[in-house]
Enzyme design. Structure first.
Site, PDB file in Angstrom:
ATOM      1  N   ASP A 195      21.586   8.052  -3.421  1.00  0.00           N
ATOM      2  CA  ASP A 195      20.864   8.470  -4.616  1.00  0.00           C
ATOM      3  C   ASP A 195      20.733   9.985  -4.570  1.00  0.00           C
ATOM      4  OD1 ASP A 195      19.009   9.124  -6.616  1.00  0.00           O
ATOM      5  OD2 ASP A 195      17.955   7.216  -6.405  1.00  0.00           O
ATOM      6  N   GLU A 208      26.367  -9.194 -22.726  1.00  0.00           N
ATOM      7  CA  GLU A 208      25.335 -10.220 -22.537  1.00  0.00           C
ATOM      8  C   GLU A 208      25.074 -10.984 -23.829  1.00  0.00           C
ATOM      9  OE1 GLU A 208      21.809  -8.726 -20.668  1.00  0.00           O
ATOM     10  OE2 GLU A 208      22.886  -7.945 -18.938  1.00  0.00           O
ATOM     11  N   ALA A 251      20.581  -4.698 -11.860  1.00  0.00           N
ATOM     12  CA  ALA A 251      20.058  -3.487 -12.497  1.00  0.00           C
ATOM     13  C   ALA A 251      20.546  -3.386 -13.937  1.00  0.00           C
ATOM     14  CB  ALA A 251      20.465  -2.258 -11.685  1.00  0.00           C
ATOM     15  N   ARG A 252      21.774  -2.913 -14.130  1.00  0.00           N
ATOM     16  CA  ARG A 252      22.381  -2.804 -15.450  1.00  0.00           C
ATOM     17  C   ARG A 252      23.868  -3.124 -15.338  1.00  0.00           C
ATOM     18  NH1 ARG A 252      18.212  -3.327 -17.457  1.00  0.00           N
ATOM     19  NH2 ARG A 252      17.162  -2.090 -19.065  1.00  0.00           N
ATOM     20  N   HIS A 265      19.825 -12.486 -16.717  1.00  0.00           N
ATOM     21  CA  HIS A 265      19.002 -11.277 -16.842  1.00  0.00           C
ATOM     22  C   HIS A 265      17.518 -11.613 -16.665  1.00  0.00           C
ATOM     23  CE1 HIS A 265      19.231  -7.000 -18.663  1.00  0.00           C
ATOM     24  NE2 HIS A 265      18.178  -7.090 -17.875  1.00  0.00           N
TER      25      HIS A 265
END
Length: 349
Positions: free
Chosen positions: A198, A288, A258-259, A307
């Site tokens: 990160d 999705e 996460a995404r 999700h």
């Protein structure tokens, strides 16, 4: 009187917003409420009027807004059109980690403050991510499904098919915000070595937390389990892709809760077929819901959930409380804690 729109849905209901703001507001009796309920999550969110991850229509939202000065919401589509056609609107308080369903440029242009709710689902999402890791490492969903169908998979106890432990494993976390830091704490309690990639993490903080801060390529080369926890931005789209996924040790487990856009899904079927990727656990997708012909439907060693990482009752209450807390500060003329467009922040009166 100040008019407030509580634009909820079937998860964060309008009533949760109303109750939370009545508790937090300096003068609850000076508030009047209007409500709107979006169809999410029964119907998936999507783009509406130029904003992302929204639910409902612009027309329904405009009708519900009326003369509201404050809006509390999770998914309502605050597009440029809605913002410009609601001249009394002063604050949009979004109870999500980011106000992706708000046109920030239009809000800033019209002098509307936009707040958000970071960390509202951090505990829920972190627990879910660890659950996906354990399920993938130990074949929990597939063995359950097969036993329910009458098949006793004794071969799962053979050395070749046996699962892997978190204790002693090297686990890599891509992203180290509120969720990633909780996941790291849990993994370290299991006895795993935790690597973090990160660029925004302070090395001193990483050292104090007992995690090792490394470049993404090094994390992928060393980790037998990788879990994604980064925010989706233009820079992080397809952060994991055909080129760097091949750096993973053979048989590694990959988790994405996460995404969907963080991961390039195209190379995954081949990596699973070859055994280069040992297992895949997904809660988010590039589309999705995934279409009927999605190549990972029914693929071996794949766990899929719709999700659900943030879906706890505590998250719903926490989200409403954070959003209402921002609205209460706005009403008192105080500085908000989580402002997406601080240039226009101001009191309600």
């Amino acid at each position: 009187m100040t008019t407030v729109l509580a634009a909820g849905d079937a998860f964060v209901a309008p009533e949760l917003f109303v109750d939370a703001l009545r508790e937090a507001a300096p003068e609850p009796s000076a508030l009047t409420f209007r409500t709107l309920r979006a169809p999410w999550p029964i119907e998936p969110f999507g783009p509406v009027g130029g904003v992302d991850e929204a639910s409902g229509t612009e027309e329904e939202l405009l009708e519900a807004l009326g003369d509201a000065e404050i809006a509390l919401t999770q998914m309502a589509p605050f597009s440029a059109r809605v913002i410009r056609e609601a001249p009394r609107l002063r604050l949009i308080s979004v109870c999500r980690g980011g106000p992706v369903n708000v046109d920030l440029a239009a809000a800033t242009e019209e002098g509307v403050t936009v707040s958000y709710a970071p960390g509202r689902n951090a505990a829920a999402a972190a627990e879910f991510a660890v659950g996906l890791m354990l399920a993938a490492l130990r074949r929990i969903p597939s063995s359950d499904a097969e036993l329910r169908n009458g098949t006793w998979r004794g071969d799962y106890y053979t050395y070749e098919n046996a699962g892997l432990e978190l204790e002693g494993a090297v686990a890599g976390l891509v992203g180290y915000g509120a969720i990633g830091s909780i996941v790291a704490r849990v993994l370290r309690a299991f006895g795993a070595t935790v690597l973090v990639s990160d660029p925004y993490t302070d090395p001193a903080r990483a050292a104090a937390d007992g995690v090792e801060l490394v470049a993404l390529d090094e994390l992928l080369r060393r980790s037998s389990v990788v879990s994604l926890h980064a925010r989706l931005t233009p820079e992080t789209r397809h952060l994991l892709n055909a080129d760097n996924l091949r750096l993973l040790p053979r048989g590694a487990v990959l988790v994405n809760s996460a995404r969907g856009g963080l991961l390039d899904y195209a190379p995954l079927p081949a990596l699973l077929d070859s055994g280069d990727l040992g297992a895949l656990a997904l809660d988010v997708y590039d589309v999705e819901p995934p279409p009927a012909d999605w190549p990972l439907h029914g693929a071996p060693n794949v766990i899929t959930t719709p999700h659900l990482a943030g879906a706890t009752r505590q998250t719903a209450h926490r989200a409403a409380a954070i959003s209402a807390g921002e609205a209460a500060r706005f009403l008192r003329g105080e500085r908000l804690r989580f402002v997406a467009n601080p240039a226009v922040e101001g009191p309600a009166s």
